[in-house]
Motif scaffolding. Structure first.
Motif, PDB file in Angstrom:
ATOM      1  N   SER A 131       0.818  -1.216   0.000  1.00 34.77           N
ATOM      2  CA  SER A 131       0.000   0.000   0.000  1.00 34.77           C
ATOM      3  C   SER A 131       0.851   1.266   0.000  1.00 34.77           C
ATOM      4  CB  SER A 131      -0.922   0.008   1.231  1.00 34.77           C
ATOM      5  OG  SER A 131      -0.164   0.229   2.403  1.00 34.77           O
ATOM      6  N   VAL A 132       0.180   2.404  -0.130  1.00 34.05           N
ATOM      7  CA  VAL A 132       0.856   3.696  -0.130  1.00 34.05           C
ATOM      8  C   VAL A 132       1.562   3.941   1.204  1.00 34.05           C
ATOM      9  CG1 VAL A 132       0.457   6.204  -0.215  1.00 34.05           C
ATOM     10  CG2 VAL A 132      -0.655   4.714  -1.862  1.00 34.05           C
ATOM     11  N   CYS A 133       1.046   3.380   2.288  1.00 28.66           N
ATOM     12  CA  CYS A 133       1.680   3.553   3.596  1.00 28.66           C
ATOM     13  C   CYS A 133       3.145   3.122   3.567  1.00 28.66           C
ATOM     14  CB  CYS A 133       0.930   2.758   4.665  1.00 28.66           C
ATOM     15  SG  CYS A 133      -0.705   3.433   5.060  1.00 28.66           S
ATOM     16  N   PHE A 134       3.432   2.059   2.842  1.00 28.86           N
ATOM     17  CA  PHE A 134       4.808   1.571   2.735  1.00 28.86           C
ATOM     18  C   PHE A 134       5.684   2.633   2.065  1.00 28.86           C
ATOM     19  CE2 PHE A 134       8.265  -0.610   0.594  1.00 28.86           C
ATOM     20  CZ  PHE A 134       8.733  -1.486   1.570  1.00 28.86           C
ATOM     21  N   GLU A 135       5.141   3.295   1.046  1.00 34.73           N
ATOM     22  CA  GLU A 135       5.905   4.326   0.356  1.00 34.73           C
ATOM     23  C   GLU A 135       6.151   5.533   1.261  1.00 34.73           C
ATOM     24  OE1 GLU A 135       5.055   3.755  -4.317  1.00 34.73           O
ATOM     25  OE2 GLU A 135       3.420   4.727  -3.220  1.00 34.73           O
ATOM     26  N   CYS A 136       5.203   5.841   2.129  1.00 33.66           N
ATOM     27  CA  CYS A 136       5.420   6.915   3.108  1.00 33.66           C
ATOM     28  C   CYS A 136       6.599   6.575   4.012  1.00 33.66           C
ATOM     29  CB  CYS A 136       4.164   7.135   3.949  1.00 33.66           C
ATOM     30  SG  CYS A 136       2.913   8.180   3.165  1.00 33.66           S
ATOM     31  N   LYS A 137       6.666   5.320   4.448  1.00 31.06           N
ATOM     32  CA  LYS A 137       7.769   4.899   5.319  1.00 31.06           C
ATOM     33  C   LYS A 137       9.100   5.002   4.588  1.00 31.06           C
ATOM     34  CE  LYS A 137       4.911   3.750   8.605  1.00 31.06           C
ATOM     35  NZ  LYS A 137       4.747   4.640   9.777  1.00 31.06           N
ATOM     36  N   VAL A 138       9.124   4.598   3.316  1.00 32.34           N
ATOM     37  CA  VAL A 138      10.361   4.609   2.542  1.00 32.34           C
ATOM     38  C   VAL A 138      10.915   6.030   2.387  1.00 32.34           C
ATOM     39  CG1 VAL A 138      11.317   4.219   0.236  1.00 32.34           C
ATOM     40  CG2 VAL A 138       9.875   2.480   1.295  1.00 32.34           C
TER      41      VAL A 138
ATOM     42  N   GLY B 110      -4.416   6.003   2.131  1.00 40.32           N
ATOM     43  CA  GLY B 110      -3.161   5.293   1.954  1.00 40.32           C
ATOM     44  C   GLY B 110      -3.159   3.837   2.373  1.00 40.32           C
ATOM     45  N   PRO B 111      -3.776   3.485   3.527  1.00 41.71           N
ATOM     46  CA  PRO B 111      -3.728   2.091   3.978  1.00 41.71           C
ATOM     47  C   PRO B 111      -4.410   1.102   3.035  1.00 41.71           C
ATOM     48  CG  PRO B 111      -4.282   3.552   5.797  1.00 41.71           C
ATOM     49  CD  PRO B 111      -4.349   4.375   4.549  1.00 41.71           C
ATOM     50  N   VAL B 112      -5.342   1.557   2.192  1.00 42.40           N
ATOM     51  CA  VAL B 112      -6.065   0.633   1.315  1.00 42.40           C
ATOM     52  C   VAL B 112      -5.810   0.916  -0.166  1.00 42.40           C
ATOM     53  CG1 VAL B 112      -7.903   0.224   3.001  1.00 42.40           C
ATOM     54  CG2 VAL B 112      -8.138   2.092   1.347  1.00 42.40           C
ATOM     55  N   THR B 113      -4.808   1.753  -0.457  1.00 48.84           N
ATOM     56  CA  THR B 113      -4.530   2.137  -1.840  1.00 48.84           C
ATOM     57  C   THR B 113      -3.234   1.510  -2.335  1.00 48.84           C
ATOM     58  OG1 THR B 113      -5.711   4.236  -1.601  1.00 48.84           O
ATOM     59  CG2 THR B 113      -4.121   4.091  -3.391  1.00 48.84           C
TER      60      THR B 113
ATOM     61  N   SER C 193      -5.625  -1.665  -2.813  1.00 52.08           N
ATOM     62  CA  SER C 193      -4.431  -2.490  -2.647  1.00 52.08           C
ATOM     63  C   SER C 193      -4.818  -3.960  -2.602  1.00 52.08           C
ATOM     64  CB  SER C 193      -3.687  -2.099  -1.366  1.00 52.08           C
ATOM     65  OG  SER C 193      -4.505  -2.355  -0.239  1.00 52.08           O
ATOM     66  N   ASN C 194      -3.813  -4.815  -2.676  1.00 52.74           N
ATOM     67  CA  ASN C 194      -4.075  -6.258  -2.689  1.00 52.74           C
ATOM     68  C   ASN C 194      -4.528  -6.777  -1.331  1.00 52.74           C
ATOM     69  OD1 ASN C 194      -3.094  -5.883  -5.227  1.00 52.74           O
ATOM     70  ND2 ASN C 194      -1.595  -7.534  -5.160  1.00 52.74           N
TER      71      ASN C 194
END
Length: 279
Positions: free
Chosen positions: A177-184, A200-203, A225-226
């Motif tokens: 999800s987009v949340c992972f990209e925020c962390k990165v 973000g959590p569901v995208t 998201s998957n």
């Protein structure tokens, strides 16, 4: 694609704004390198030829097949439905690109209303407009080998998909999800820090978490998201100050016809409201 001939690529347009096709043209230097490895046999967006409609008719009438077809746009007319079946027949691999092709696009908002009313409001002579009552993704009509999400798609992901199929391997597209990209990128969670509603959590990832980086909630451009927990997301959005109607609206944008969002009316109480109004 193991023989000595040059693989062929075709790009097709259905109901859309052309933004995802422009993403391919935006690759510029990479596109020049790609042109050395693949023959772009059909791509009206980059063609200067006149009579493009007749040109596509001749292409569809040909024997094919194309090694890879990229399809942008949703199916909104009976002619579209017939044309995508023919494209599927002459394509070894078919990849849908963008929210319109993968989830119906913003035009899928017609699916939840009376399309006749829309026609009457927009066109002076709606009787001349032939359209279906719904806008549907390509996968609702033909088998699809891969769906590349986004509104518009990400150029890096697009190049990865094209390269992968030329190399006869599975595209390496992240499923998180987009949340992972925020962390990165080291972006502070705007929901935790400021209570800002964010999808973000569901995208699906792919945008690079641009909006949260500028203190704006994710709008869900890249679709579900998957690992989707829609019920939990709806609860969080309500906790962040949204009412049921707000929640419904924030999901019914770029990917309105996503089957993953089918449970939304129940989760937001919209089904009950509709029944009450009908009474």
């Amino acid at each position: 694609m193991n023989d000595d001939r040059i693989p062929t690529l075709a790009v097709w347009k259905f109901a859309s704004c052309d933004g995802c096709q422009l993403t391919l043209l935006d690759c510029e230097d990479e596109l020049l390198g790609l042109a050395e490895r693949v023959r772009i046999s059909h791509f009206l967006e980059m063609s200067g030829a006149e009579g493009s409609g007749e040109g596509e008719a001749a292409t569809l009438a040909g024997v094919g097949p194309y090694d890879l077809s990229l399809v942008e746009g949703s199916v909104t007319t009976a002619e579209d439905a017939q044309r995508i079946r023919r494209i599927r027949q002459i394509s070894r691999r078919l990849v849908t690109i963008g929210a319109c092709a993968t989830a119906g696009g913003v035009q899928a908002l017609r699916n939840f209303a009376d399309v006749a009313q829309f026609r009457a409001a927009v066109y002076a002579h709606p009787e001349y407009i032939a359209t279906l009552a719904t806008s549907t993704p390509i996968s609702a009509h033909v088998p699809v080998d891969f769906e590349l999400r986004g509104c518009p798609i990400d150029r890096r992901q697009l190049l990865e998909v094209i390269t992968a199929y030329l190399a006869e391997r599975k595209p390496n597209i992240s499923a998180h999800s987009v949340c992972f990209e925020c962390k990165v990128r080291g972006t502070t969670c705007i929901t935790v820090a400021h209570g800002t509603p964010c999808l973000g959590p569901v995208t699906h990832a792919g945008c690079g978490a641009i909006c949260p980086a500028y203190d704006r909630g994710c709008y869900g451009c890249f679709g579900p998201s998957n690992s989707l927990n829609l019920e939990s997301m709806v609860r969080q959005l309500k906790h962040d100050g949204m009412n049921d109607q707000d929640v419904m609206r924030v999901f019914r944008t770029f990917n309105a016809a996503s089957p993953e969002y089918a449970a939304l009316p129940t989760l937001t109480g919209q089904d009950a409201a509709a029944e009450e109004e009908a009474r």
